[in-house]
Design an enzyme around this catalytic site. Structure first.
Site, PDB file in Angstrom:
ATOM      1  CG  HIS A   1      -2.582 -12.741  -2.266  1.00  0.00           C
ATOM      2  ND1 HIS A   1      -2.585 -12.034  -1.095  1.00  0.00           N
ATOM      3  CD2 HIS A   1      -2.155 -13.994  -1.945  1.00  0.00           C
ATOM      4  CE1 HIS A   1      -2.159 -12.811  -0.110  1.00  0.00           C
ATOM      5  NE2 HIS A   1      -1.888 -14.010  -0.603  1.00  0.00           N
TER       6      HIS A   1
ATOM      7  CG  ASP B   1      -5.987  -3.893  -7.234  1.00  0.00           C
ATOM      8  OD1 ASP B   1      -5.329  -4.897  -6.911  1.00  0.00           O
ATOM      9  OD2 ASP B   1      -5.584  -2.728  -7.079  1.00  0.00           O
TER      10      ASP B   1
HETATM   11  C1  GDG Z   1      -1.615  -7.802  -4.551  1.00  0.00           C
HETATM   12  C2  GDG Z   1      -2.941  -7.658  -5.309  1.00  0.00           C
HETATM   13  C3  GDG Z   1      -4.095  -7.389  -3.120  1.00  0.00           C
HETATM   14  C4  GDG Z   1       3.173   0.725  -2.072  1.00  0.00           C
HETATM   15  N1  GDG Z   1       4.154   1.611  -2.284  1.00  0.00           N
HETATM   16  C5  GDG Z   1       4.935   1.552  -1.172  1.00  0.00           C
HETATM   17  C6  GDG Z   1       4.403   0.621  -0.288  1.00  0.00           C
HETATM   18  N2  GDG Z   1       3.318   0.110  -0.873  1.00  0.00           N
HETATM   19  C7  GDG Z   1       2.453  -0.901  -0.222  1.00  0.00           C
HETATM   20  C8  GDG Z   1       1.072  -0.365   0.042  1.00  0.00           C
HETATM   21  C9  GDG Z   1       0.268  -1.650   0.141  1.00  0.00           C
HETATM   22  C10 GDG Z   1       1.009  -2.579  -0.830  1.00  0.00           C
HETATM   23  O1  GDG Z   1       2.289  -2.007  -1.066  1.00  0.00           O
HETATM   24  C11 GDG Z   1       0.314  -2.667  -2.167  1.00  0.00           C
HETATM   25  O2  GDG Z   1      -0.794  -3.501  -1.996  1.00  0.00           O
HETATM   26  P1  GDG Z   1      -2.018  -3.477  -3.008  1.00  0.00           P
HETATM   27  O3  GDG Z   1      -3.074  -4.328  -2.431  1.00  0.00           O
HETATM   28  O4  GDG Z   1      -2.440  -2.071  -3.224  1.00  0.00           O
HETATM   29  O5  GDG Z   1      -1.484  -4.023  -4.411  1.00  0.00           O
HETATM   30  P2  GDG Z   1      -0.530  -5.230  -4.989  1.00  0.00           P
HETATM   31  O6  GDG Z   1       0.888  -4.964  -4.711  1.00  0.00           O
HETATM   32  O7  GDG Z   1      -0.885  -5.306  -6.428  1.00  0.00           O
HETATM   33  O8  GDG Z   1      -0.993  -6.555  -4.199  1.00  0.00           O
HETATM   34  C12 GDG Z   1      -3.899  -6.790  -4.529  1.00  0.00           C
HETATM   35  C13 GDG Z   1      -2.762  -7.659  -2.455  1.00  0.00           C
HETATM   36  O9  GDG Z   1      -1.922  -8.454  -3.293  1.00  0.00           O
HETATM   37  C14 GDG Z   1      -2.942  -8.410  -1.129  1.00  0.00           C
HETATM   38  O10 GDG Z   1      -3.691  -9.572  -1.298  1.00  0.00           O
HETATM   39  O11 GDG Z   1      -4.811  -6.439  -2.338  1.00  0.00           O
HETATM   40  O12 GDG Z   1      -5.150  -6.720  -5.176  1.00  0.00           O
HETATM   41  O13 GDG Z   1      -2.738  -7.111  -6.607  1.00  0.00           O
HETATM   42  O14 GDG Z   1       0.355  -2.201   1.422  1.00  0.00           O
HETATM   43  O15 GDG Z   1       1.093   0.409   1.215  1.00  0.00           O
HETATM   44  N3  GDG Z   1       4.916   0.333   0.929  1.00  0.00           N
HETATM   45  C15 GDG Z   1       6.043   1.028   1.298  1.00  0.00           C
HETATM   46  N4  GDG Z   1       6.628   1.947   0.467  1.00  0.00           N
HETATM   47  C16 GDG Z   1       6.118   2.244  -0.757  1.00  0.00           C
HETATM   48  O16 GDG Z   1       6.655   3.089  -1.485  1.00  0.00           O
HETATM   49  N5  GDG Z   1       6.578   0.805   2.512  1.00  0.00           N
END
Ligand code: GDG
Length: 468
Positions: free
Chosen positions: A158, A366
């Site tokens: 990921h 990212d």
């Molecule tokens: C890894 C990789 C890749 C955030 N704050 C809250 C909340 N979130 C949710 C967001 C989003 C998820 O968490 C974060 O996903 P990201 O992709 O932005 O980042 P990582 O956590 O670093 O994820 C990344 C991912 O894996 C998938 O393969 O895209 O590059 O680093 O969905 O909405 N959700 C809730 N409350 C919050 O306060 N419910």
């Protein structure tokens, strides 16, 4: 499916065990796939076990079978916080923070990976397909193949896969690479990551490339990109719900009905470029190109990995910067930055997406970044503008965003101002194109394209899918 975390949390109350659903992106993606095949999910339950404590029995949940793997406090410190999140995580993200290495962390990583591999070997039917997820479990494919040569094994990373020169810094680099090569298919977010991986197999192990793959012990290991996505329909539905829309209007009102609401939503992580974003905003305020109360910024920084030093240091730096901006540019009752070190429900997040005129997603590196995709999916009204780092995997698909290099402060400021000043028709045109792309490339598309590349036929629809 083998992942560090199960899609549920174990809760113990008065000695009674219960399981609470923990909604994550991966569950949404994989639930239909697993449910259709009555598949098993192997992972940690979210509670630290006592040393020697037996893992809970596998059980049925939401049309899946869940098989818990125990992790003790010591495992969590060395395998999870140590090797996974203090060695691999920074190294794979361009070493934007210095990776730390300890031999005892590696030993724990290997020991825990073996535990996951054994649980998967125990669960898998003859000739079954096993899909292993992410950087915490890179040794599992080879360990599992050694235990069960009959299985078909896929692995998906990921996070980014670094260039050869960086990967070469990793102690135990050959073991990690051999671990991955136990899979039949290794999936990445971006084509460049797959190329880095293939180059590395040649450089480090002298393996011969064969098309989009490499030959290992008379087997062919394929490597390719499968950009992950989101449940677009679910976000669209939330964004069209009356109470979410009402909440969105209320958020704007509570912020004093600013002309320009700039939003950031991230885990509080040093890869996300939160400081760079604040600096750009501060300079624009100091140059009077933006001013309070016309423009306000809301930054949700979800608490994350709080026991790790780099994360504690980041929190101090970010909060100092917020204090500085508010001290210099806030007014009584009108701060320039609303900083929220909290977690929110999905519907509250979507309400924020709908309220924001500009969404800033500025990671230094990212794998994908789902927040950028969620923002676009939420804008059913074609409103809003997305500022997006070129170093997020999502920039490969969301080409109509206001792209920027987060290392170039001037570039971030310019992209933000272009997003602030974009005319409505141009903004809507950009949003429409990005939305069209996402609708055709949602998370189900991601899961089925990975599995079909692994040679697994599409599942027969589940009952819940029949309804949609
Ligand atoms: C890894 C990789 C890749 C955030 N704050 C809250 C909340 N979130 C949710 C967001 C989003 C998820 O968490 C974060 O996903 P990201 O992709 O932005 O980042 P990582 O956590 O670093 O994820 C990344 C991912 O894996 C998938 O393969 O895209 O590059 O680093 O969905 O909405 N959700 C809730 N409350 C919050 O306060 N419910």
């Amino acid at each position: 499916m083998v992942a560090n975390r199960l899609p549920v949390d174990e809760v113990i109350n008065d000695g009674e065990r219960s399981w609470r659903r923990s909604p994550g992106g991966l569950v949404t993606a994989l639930h239909p796939v697993l449910a259709a095949r009555r598949g098993t999910w192997v992972g940690w339950s979210g509670r630290a076990a006592e040393p020697g404590e037996p893992a809970p029995e596998a059980f049925e949940h939401d049309q899946m079978r869940l098989r818990p793997v125990n992790l003790t406090t010591d495992d969590l410190e060395r395998y999870y916080e140590g090797f996974a999140n203090s060695s691999l995580w920074p190294l794979y993200h361009d070493a934007v923070e210095t990776p730390f290495y300890k031999r005892s962390w590696w030993e724990a990583y290997r020991r825990v990976n073996q535990r996951f591999a054994e649980a998967a070997a125990d669960e898998a039917a003859p000739q079954a397909t096993v899909w292993v997820q992410d950087y915490q479990l890179q040794l599992v494919p080879a360990m599992l193949r050694a235990l069960r040569p009959d299985l078909k094994i896929g692995f998906f990373l990921h996070i980014p896969f670094p260039p050869v020169e960086l990967f070469m810094q990793l102690p135990r680099r050959a073991e990690v690479l051999r671990g991955l090569l136990g899979a039949d298919l290794v999936g990445f977010q971006r084509p460049l990551a797959a190329q880095n991986f293939l180059r590395l197999t040649r450089h480090l192990l002298g393996l011969r490339p064969r098309g989009a793959g490499v030959e290992v012990d008379d087997r062919l290991v394929h490597a390719a990109a499968f950009p992950i996505s989101i449940d677009v329909l679910q976000i669209e539905e939330l964004a069209s719900t009356p109470h979410v829309l009402a909440r969105s209007a209320q958020i704007r009102k509570e912020l004093g009905d600013p002309k320009m609401l700039i939003l950031g939503v991230d885990r509080l992580d040093y890869t996300k470029g939160i400081e760079q974003r604040f600096k750009a905003f501060r300079e624009l305020l100091s140059e009077n190109r933006l001013s309070v109360p016309d423009a306000v910024m809301v930054q949700v920084a979800t608490p994350s990995r709080e026991r790790i030093e780099h994360y504690q240091a980041l929190r101090v730096k970010v909060e100092r910067e917020v204090g500085r901006i508010n001290g210099e540019y806030g007014r009584v009752g009108v701060p320039a930055v609303h900083y929220l070190h909290q977690s929110y429900s999905r519907s509250e997040l979507v309400a924020m997406y709908c309220a924001a005129d500009v969404m800033m997603v500025t990671p230094l590196r990212d794998g994908m970044n789902l927040v950028a995709k969620e923002y676009v999916a939420a804008r059913v009204d074609l409103g809003g503008a997305l500022v997006l780092s070129e170093f997020a995997g999502a920039a490969g698909e969301l080409r109509q965003a206001f792209l920027c290099n987060p290392h170039d402060l001037q570039g971030v400021k310019d992209a933000l101002m272009r997003a602030v000043n974009v005319d409505e028709a141009d903004a809507a045109r950009r949003m429409r194109t990005m939305r069209r792309h996402l609708r055709a490339h949602d998370v189900r598309h991601w899961a089925t394209s990975f599995l079909s590349a692994l040679g697994v036929p599409a599942p027969t629809p589940t009952r819940s899918e029949d309804n949609t």
